[in-house]
Design a protein around this motif. Structure first.
Motif, short mmCIF file in Angstrom:
data_model
loop_
_atom_site.label_atom_id
_atom_site.label_comp_id
_atom_site.label_asym_id
_atom_site.label_seq_id
_atom_site.Cartn_x
_atom_site.Cartn_y
_atom_site.Cartn_z
N TYR A 105 49.22 36.05 50.44
CA TYR A 105 48.89 36.77 51.67
C TYR A 105 47.85 37.85 51.40
N ALA A 106 48.02 38.60 50.29
CA ALA A 106 47.08 39.67 49.97
C ALA A 106 45.70 39.12 49.66
N VAL A 107 45.65 37.98 48.96
CA VAL A 107 44.35 37.35 48.67
C VAL A 107 43.64 36.98 49.97
N ARG A 108 44.37 36.36 50.88
CA ARG A 108 43.77 35.95 52.15
C ARG A 108 43.30 37.16 52.96
N GLU A 109 44.09 38.22 52.96
CA GLU A 109 43.68 39.42 53.67
C GLU A 109 42.41 40.00 53.07
N TYR A 110 42.34 40.02 51.75
CA TYR A 110 41.14 40.54 51.09
C TYR A 110 39.93 39.67 51.41
N GLN A 111 40.11 38.36 51.36
CA GLN A 111 39.00 37.47 51.66
C GLN A 111 38.50 37.67 53.10
N ALA A 112 39.45 37.80 54.02
CA ALA A 112 39.06 38.00 55.41
C ALA A 112 38.31 39.30 55.59
N ALA A 113 38.75 40.36 54.90
CA ALA A 113 38.13 41.67 55.07
C ALA A 113 36.75 41.75 54.44
N THR A 114 36.44 40.83 53.52
CA THR A 114 35.16 40.88 52.82
C THR A 114 34.28 39.67 53.11
N ALA A 115 34.60 38.94 54.20
CA ALA A 115 33.78 37.82 54.67
C ALA A 115 33.65 36.71 53.63
N ILE A 116 34.73 36.45 52.90
CA ILE A 116 34.81 35.29 52.01
C ILE A 116 35.68 34.26 52.73
N ALA A 117 35.34 32.97 52.57
CA ALA A 117 36.14 31.94 53.24
C ALA A 117 37.61 32.13 52.89
N VAL A 118 38.45 32.16 53.92
CA VAL A 118 39.87 32.50 53.75
C VAL A 118 40.64 31.25 53.34
N ASP A 119 40.70 30.99 52.04
CA ASP A 119 41.41 29.81 51.55
C ASP A 119 42.56 30.17 50.61
N GLY A 120 42.72 31.45 50.25
CA GLY A 120 43.80 31.87 49.38
C GLY A 120 43.62 31.46 47.93
N ARG A 121 42.45 30.93 47.58
CA ARG A 121 42.16 30.48 46.22
C ARG A 121 41.17 31.46 45.59
N VAL A 122 41.49 31.95 44.42
CA VAL A 122 40.67 32.97 43.79
C VAL A 122 39.66 32.29 42.88
N GLY A 123 38.52 31.93 43.48
CA GLY A 123 37.44 31.29 42.75
C GLY A 123 36.36 32.29 42.38
N PRO A 124 35.19 31.81 41.95
CA PRO A 124 34.13 32.70 41.47
C PRO A 124 33.72 33.78 42.48
N ALA A 125 33.59 33.41 43.76
CA ALA A 125 33.13 34.41 44.74
C ALA A 125 34.16 35.52 44.93
N THR A 126 35.44 35.14 45.00
CA THR A 126 36.49 36.15 45.18
C THR A 126 36.61 37.03 43.95
N LYS A 127 36.55 36.42 42.77
CA LYS A 127 36.60 37.21 41.53
C LYS A 127 35.46 38.22 41.48
N SER A 128 34.25 37.74 41.76
CA SER A 128 33.09 38.61 41.71
C SER A 128 33.23 39.78 42.69
N LYS A 129 33.69 39.48 43.91
CA LYS A 129 33.82 40.53 44.92
C LYS A 129 34.91 41.53 44.52
N LEU A 130 36.00 41.06 43.94
CA LEU A 130 37.07 41.95 43.53
C LEU A 130 36.59 42.96 42.49
N TYR A 131 35.77 42.50 41.55
CA TYR A 131 35.27 43.42 40.53
C TYR A 131 34.15 44.31 41.07
N ALA A 132 33.36 43.76 42.01
CA ALA A 132 32.27 44.55 42.58
C ALA A 132 32.79 45.70 43.42
N THR A 133 33.96 45.50 44.02
CA THR A 133 34.52 46.53 44.89
C THR A 133 35.80 47.12 44.29
N GLY A 134 35.94 46.96 42.98
CA GLY A 134 37.20 47.34 42.33
C GLY A 134 37.34 48.81 42.05
#
Length: 548
Positions: A105-134
């Motif tokens: 749920y938290a992954v999907r919420e984060y993806q939605a809030a940062t305009a990443i496709a909301v699939d609940g899968r932590v791939g390269p784009a989600t990883k990169s965004k998490l560290y960029a805004t960490g």
């Protein structure tokens, strides 16, 4: 699912002051079965629960030992690291290294809030965004509490700044949620202040705090443009969450537009520029091809977005939709559940959260609580009221009052009232947001009197004062004019306590009557479209808007 804490909405009279504030969006807290279960898991109270084992040591998500995609069901130090990063953004997870429902749920919420496709899968784009805004952000502190200074300024650090940054993210601004009030946060504060008619000094004082917490009509960037929540073609003049998502996605593709939820000339230019760069027809309309291009390559590792929605009653959908299915029927189901107050990622995947939302909905509607979406649940989701055909468009300003009066008696939450949102690109239940300005936009669309559409009262006043869209301010009101109310006074229409309607009669003195949406029923019962007695000396500010 019972609305335990319905949002305070700008309505037909001065509302009481809010004693509490809602959780900063981007990290909404969903009440019901899931939240209760999560709380019990965190406390170790679930039957059969054993003492929690030590979490695996965190491993950087980009390390070779972490999979290309981290998904639900995995247990590892990579998941511990993921949970720590999500907690830095306010998720509030137990960092146990287990990728369960709460982490999904938290992954999907984060993806939605940062305009990443909301699939609940932590791939390269989600990883990169998490560290960029960490960063390890301090726990958020309510800006109105005594722990926060009267004016929060650049250079400040701590939980008050974390809360400020979370609120800015909710309003569509891109800032790091790290508890450090730096130049990026200051720039976002000034942009927010300018967009809300406040002094753009970058200092977060009383008025800015109030505007930040006034989220009742704020556009959400958690809507998937490809879902049933958004129109098939998003075009200039529309406003709301779908437009806010569009603007966020455009910025992610190299454009630079304000994420204000209003599709104006700046957004139109950005859309055309993006279409041209993508080899698409540069018509400025955001249809299926443009949406697909906007979402291309932003999900990372298989983030293909939700299947196209399919009407639940069509032959393409099974008689019973159940957990485990993935299809456009589930996309439509999730969108409809969200209209009824759920808070789901619209991904077309019928998982545990969707099942919980279905059961909550069934319980609220008095249906058999089995989690199966059969004929009765489908009928309840779509509502029992079929909207009549809309009045034939046309007639200009002379027909504004006729069209508005024909709607008197329409009760919020039914299909007729919910259909008003299409005028501003919204597909939401009118039970869940302040829709007075949406109603005015719908009337304007039906008559063709003005091309302006906005779900914000402040937008109508701003354009009238500027003389745009055939709107102007008048001191000589006539039937068919628009009237805006500022319950707080000051005539700035930015405090969150505003309202708007259509002038019905004028007495010649200070009194007049109106037709208003999102207003209380004179005979008791739910809000809706009703006639109201108003006055220019009622202790609130009034602006009359002429449409010509």
């Amino acid at each position: 699912m019972g609305r335990l804490a319905p949002p305070v909405r700008a309505g037909d009279g001065p509302p009481p002051r809010r004693a509490t504030r809602r959780a900063a969006a981007g990290w909404r807290i969903r009440v019901g079965t899931f939240a209760a279960t999560t709380a019990m898991v965190s406390a170790g109270l679930v039957l059969g629960a054993h003492a929690a084992a030590a979490a695996p040591a965190p491993v950087k998500l980009t390390a070779a030992s972490c999979p290309g995609e981290i998904v639900q069901g995995q247990t590892s130090g990579c998941v511990t690291e993921l949970q720590n990063l999500l907690n830095a953004h306010g998720a509030g997870l137990t960092a146990d290294g287990q990728f369960g429902a709460a982490t999904l749920y938290a992954v999907r919420e984060y993806q939605a809030a940062t305009a990443i496709a909301v699939d609940g899968r932590v791939g390269p784009a989600t990883k990169s965004k998490l560290y960029a805004t960490g960063g390890s952000a301090p726990a958020p502190v309510n800006l109105d509490s005594s722990s926060c200074p009267a004016n929060i300024v650049q250079g400040a650090k701590g939980g008050c700044v974390t809360e400020l940054q979370r609120l800015l993210v909710h309003h569509g601004y891109t800032v790091d949620v790290d508890g450090d009030f730096g130049a990026g946060t200051a720039s976002a504060v000034r942009a927010f202040q300018s967009a809300h008619g406040l002094t753009a000094d970058g200092q977060v004082g009383t008025n800015t705090k109030r505007a930040l917490y006034d989220t009742d009509e704020s556009p959400s960037t958690a809507l998937d443009l490809r879902s049933a929540s958004c129109p098939q073609n998003i075009v200039e003049g529309q406003s709301g969450g779908c437009v806010a998502t569009l603007q966020s996605l455009l910025n992610g593709k190299g454009q630079s537009v304000d994420v204000d939820g209003s599709f104006g000339p700046q957004t139109l230019t950005a859309v055309k520029a993006f279409q041209s760069a993508s080899g698409l027809s540069t018509d400025g309309q955001v249809g299926p091809n443009t949406k697909a291009a906007l979402y291309a390559n932003i999900g990372g590792g298989g983030g293909n977005g939700a299947p196209a929605p399919v009407n639940l009653t069509s032959a393409s959908c099974p008689n019973e939709i159940v957990q485990g299915q993935r299809s456009g029927c589930v996309t439509e189901l999730q969108s409809l559940l969200n209209h009824h107050g759920a808070d789901l990622a619209v991904d077309g995947d019928f998982g545990p959260l969707t099942d919980s939302a279905v059961r909550d909905f069934q319980a609220e509607k008095g249906l058999a609580v089995d989690g199966h979406v059969g004929p009765n649940t489908k009928a309840a989701l779509y509502g029992t009221v079929t909207p009549p055909s809309s009045p034939a468009p046309g007639g200009g300003y002379a027909k504004i009052l006729d069209v508005a009066e024909a709607e008197v008696g329409t009760v919020e939450g039914n299909a007729r009232a919910n259909s008003y949102g299409a005028s501003v690109g919204l597909s939401l239940s009118t039970s869940n947001y302040a829709w007075c300005a949406t109603f005015v936009s719908w009337v304007a669309k039906q008559t063709g009197a003005s091309s302006y559409r906005n779900s914000y009262v402040s937008g109508w006043v701003k354009q009238a004062r500027a003389g745009n869209y055939h709107l102007s301010v008048t001191t000589n009101p006539q039937p068919g004019d628009i009237v805006a109310f500022d319950w707080d006074g000051g005539s700035d229409f930015t405090g969150g306590n505003e309202h708007i309607g259509i002038v019905r009669t004028v007495s010649g003195g200070s009194s007049f009557t109106t037709v208003e949406g999102n207003t209380s029923n004179p005979n008791g019962g739910n809000d809706g479209v009703y006639v109201k007695n108003r006055s220019t000396n009622g202790g609130y500010d009034v602006v009359f808007i002429r449409v010509r």
